[in-house]
Design a protein around this motif. Sequence first.
Motif, PDB file in Angstrom:
ATOM      1  N   TRP A  87       0.827  -1.211   0.000  1.00 32.58           N
ATOM      2  CA  TRP A  87       0.000   0.000   0.000  1.00 32.58           C
ATOM      3  C   TRP A  87       0.861   1.261   0.000  1.00 32.58           C
ATOM      4  N   ALA A  88       1.935   1.255   0.784  1.00 28.80           N
ATOM      5  CA  ALA A  88       2.790   2.439   0.895  1.00 28.80           C
ATOM      6  C   ALA A  88       3.474   2.783  -0.421  1.00 28.80           C
ATOM      7  N   THR A  89       3.671   1.794  -1.279  1.00 32.48           N
ATOM      8  CA  THR A  89       4.405   2.022  -2.520  1.00 32.48           C
ATOM      9  C   THR A  89       3.521   2.190  -3.752  1.00 32.48           C
ATOM     10  N   GLN A  90       2.282   1.684  -3.710  1.00 28.30           N
ATOM     11  CA  GLN A  90       1.412   1.794  -4.885  1.00 28.30           C
ATOM     12  C   GLN A  90      -0.066   1.886  -4.525  1.00 28.30           C
ATOM     13  N   GLY A  91      -0.382   2.074  -3.252  1.00 28.87           N
ATOM     14  CA  GLY A  91      -1.772   2.079  -2.817  1.00 28.87           C
ATOM     15  C   GLY A  91      -2.603   3.152  -3.503  1.00 28.87           C
ATOM     16  N   VAL A  92      -3.842   2.797  -3.830  1.00 28.41           N
ATOM     17  CA  VAL A  92      -4.748   3.704  -4.545  1.00 28.41           C
ATOM     18  C   VAL A  92      -5.690   4.379  -3.554  1.00 28.41           C
ATOM     19  N   ASP A  93      -5.731   5.700  -3.616  1.00 27.98           N
ATOM     20  CA  ASP A  93      -6.655   6.472  -2.784  1.00 27.98           C
ATOM     21  C   ASP A  93      -7.934   6.806  -3.547  1.00 27.98           C
ATOM     22  N   THR A  94      -7.776   7.249  -4.799  1.00 27.83           N
ATOM     23  CA  THR A  94      -8.915   7.728  -5.585  1.00 27.83           C
ATOM     24  C   THR A  94      -8.735   7.341  -7.045  1.00 27.83           C
ATOM     25  N   ILE A  95      -9.841   6.983  -7.696  1.00 27.96           N
ATOM     26  CA  ILE A  95      -9.858   6.796  -9.151  1.00 27.96           C
ATOM     27  C   ILE A  95     -10.557   8.010  -9.752  1.00 27.96           C
ATOM     28  N   LYS A  96      -9.865   8.703 -10.648  1.00 24.32           N
ATOM     29  CA  LYS A  96     -10.386   9.933 -11.233  1.00 24.32           C
ATOM     30  C   LYS A  96     -11.127   9.651 -12.545  1.00 24.32           C
ATOM     31  N   GLY A  97     -12.251  10.344 -12.722  1.00 22.30           N
ATOM     32  CA  GLY A  97     -12.981  10.253 -13.978  1.00 22.30           C
ATOM     33  C   GLY A  97     -13.436   8.835 -14.277  1.00 22.30           C
ATOM     34  N   ASP A  98     -13.580   8.528 -15.546  1.00 29.97           N
ATOM     35  CA  ASP A  98     -13.992   7.197 -15.987  1.00 29.97           C
ATOM     36  C   ASP A  98     -12.748   6.330 -16.149  1.00 29.97           C
ATOM     37  N   ASN A  99     -12.167   5.947 -14.995  1.00 31.03           N
ATOM     38  CA  ASN A  99     -10.910   5.189 -14.981  1.00 31.03           C
ATOM     39  C   ASN A  99      -9.801   5.907 -15.748  1.00 31.03           C
ATOM     40  N   TYR A 100      -9.790   7.241 -15.632  1.00 35.04           N
ATOM     41  CA  TYR A 100      -8.781   8.028 -16.343  1.00 35.04           C
ATOM     42  C   TYR A 100      -7.436   8.013 -15.624  1.00 35.04           C
ATOM     43  N   ALA A 101      -7.460   8.116 -14.303  1.00 35.18           N
ATOM     44  CA  ALA A 101      -6.211   8.218 -13.547  1.00 35.18           C
ATOM     45  C   ALA A 101      -6.459   7.789 -12.105  1.00 35.18           C
ATOM     46  N   THR A 102      -5.366   7.492 -11.416  1.00 39.25           N
ATOM     47  CA  THR A 102      -5.450   7.160  -9.991  1.00 39.25           C
ATOM     48  C   THR A 102      -4.581   8.105  -9.182  1.00 39.25           C
ATOM     49  N   ILE A 103      -5.065   8.435  -7.996  1.00 41.12           N
ATOM     50  CA  ILE A 103      -4.269   9.161  -7.011  1.00 41.12           C
ATOM     51  C   ILE A 103      -3.783   8.124  -6.007  1.00 41.12           C
ATOM     52  N   ARG A 104      -2.474   8.023  -5.863  1.00 38.22           N
ATOM     53  CA  ARG A 104      -1.892   6.947  -5.056  1.00 38.22           C
ATOM     54  C   ARG A 104      -1.012   7.509  -3.934  1.00 38.22           C
ATOM     55  N   THR A 105      -0.422   6.607  -3.199  1.00 38.25           N
ATOM     56  CA  THR A 105       0.457   6.996  -2.098  1.00 38.25           C
ATOM     57  C   THR A 105       1.790   7.538  -2.592  1.00 38.25           C
ATOM     58  N   VAL A 106       2.057   7.414  -3.889  1.00 34.26           N
ATOM     59  CA  VAL A 106       3.276   7.969  -4.491  1.00 34.26           C
ATOM     60  C   VAL A 106       2.884   8.844  -5.679  1.00 34.26           C
ATOM     61  N   PRO A 107       3.690   9.869  -5.986  1.00 34.83           N
ATOM     62  CA  PRO A 107       3.402  10.697  -7.163  1.00 34.83           C
ATOM     63  C   PRO A 107       3.847  10.006  -8.443  1.00 34.83           C
ATOM     64  N   SER A 108       3.252  10.428  -9.549  1.00 41.67           N
ATOM     65  CA  SER A 108       3.647   9.933 -10.865  1.00 41.67           C
ATOM     66  C   SER A 108       3.314  11.004 -11.891  1.00 41.67           C
ATOM     67  N   GLY A 109       4.212  11.225 -12.839  1.00 46.11           N
ATOM     68  CA  GLY A 109       3.996  12.243 -13.858  1.00 46.11           C
ATOM     69  C   GLY A 109       2.687  12.038 -14.598  1.00 46.11           C
ATOM     70  N   GLY A 110       1.805  13.032 -14.536  1.00 46.07           N
ATOM     71  CA  GLY A 110       0.513  12.926 -15.197  1.00 46.07           C
ATOM     72  C   GLY A 110      -0.402  11.889 -14.586  1.00 46.07           C
ATOM     73  N   ALA A 111      -0.086  11.447 -13.370  1.00 42.14           N
ATOM     74  CA  ALA A 111      -0.851  10.384 -12.693  1.00 42.14           C
ATOM     75  C   ALA A 111      -0.960   9.140 -13.573  1.00 42.14           C
ATOM     76  N   ARG A 112       0.124   8.822 -14.289  1.00 40.00           N
ATOM     77  CA  ARG A 112       0.108   7.677 -15.213  1.00 40.00           C
ATOM     78  C   ARG A 112       0.449   6.360 -14.514  1.00 40.00           C
ATOM     79  N   HIS A 113       1.254   6.384 -13.485  1.00 34.74           N
ATOM     80  CA  HIS A 113       1.613   5.188 -12.705  1.00 34.74           C
ATOM     81  C   HIS A 113       1.891   3.982 -13.610  1.00 34.74           C
ATOM     82  N   PRO A 114       3.048   3.987 -14.270  1.00 33.56           N
ATOM     83  CA  PRO A 114       3.335   2.953 -15.269  1.00 33.56           C
ATOM     84  C   PRO A 114       3.839   1.626 -14.709  1.00 33.56           C
ATOM     85  N   PHE A 115       3.864   1.463 -13.393  1.00 36.99           N
ATOM     86  CA  PHE A 115       4.502   0.286 -12.805  1.00 36.99           C
ATOM     87  C   PHE A 115       3.509  -0.780 -12.351  1.00 36.99           C
ATOM     88  N   GLU A 116       3.976  -2.020 -12.422  1.00 36.02           N
ATOM     89  CA  GLU A 116       3.321  -3.154 -11.779  1.00 36.02           C
ATOM     90  C   GLU A 116       4.274  -3.669 -10.706  1.00 36.02           C
TER      91      GLU A 116
END
Length: 247
Positions: A87-116
């Motif tokens: 959770w501390a490294t990739q936890g999701v707080d909010t899903i924005k729009g129609d699955n457009y982006a996620t707000i997570r416990t870490v920042p990501s450019g453009g809220a793209r979060h490209p990692f698995e």
Amino acid sequence: MESIKANRQFMKANFKLLDDIETDQNKEIQQPPLEKSTEIDGEKIELPKIDASIIKKDFHKAIEERRSHRKYQNYEMDLDELGYLLWATQGVDTIKGDNYATIRTVPSGGARHPFETYIFVNTVKGLKPGIYRYLALSHQLCLVKEDEGFKEKVTEITLGQKFAAKGSVIFIWSCIPYRSEWRYNVAAHKTMLLDAGHLCQNLYLACEAIGLGTCAIAAYHQEAADLLLNIDGEEEFVVYMAPIGKV
């Protein structure tokens, strides 16, 4: 020397190039999914709800005492601890729009979060040894494959760094670059590597806060690591890893 110059150039900002590039987002091409599909994966494991009572150090102490740890005790990690680190490294707080982006416990450019986030489990209570993937949207794990060869395979993918094979688990982050390329095209790649630093620093601080230790590893065998996770090395590939254990 030319290779060094090229690598230095890569470290510089190139967002000005986007003035002359129509990105896939600009073209209104459908964006890639926020999370990799689980259709071909195995069983799903519910992770415990985040419980702040496992925290042993306050924020100031966690920063002050942050270290890279390469010596780990023989320890069976609790699922509460593992869930907290995921959770501390990739936890999701909010899903924005129609699955457009996620707000997570870490920042990501453009809220793209490209990692698995994949984990290779050695000794975690309630989990069989093997490879799992974190489902950040639902705070679950899915089993990729059972595998008893933790020590041998972790030593191989970390180019002989034997300390990594003594942890309870190793986090292995893969990147799906098109998630960021869809929005930023040629300017995506430096941003993605910066994002990797954000999530690993969160892992360091979260480990420190709950009495565990980690050590980031950037020196690894690319092909062996990709093969271990059954990923193609082109549209998804390993970019970073970190073993975790009791210190």
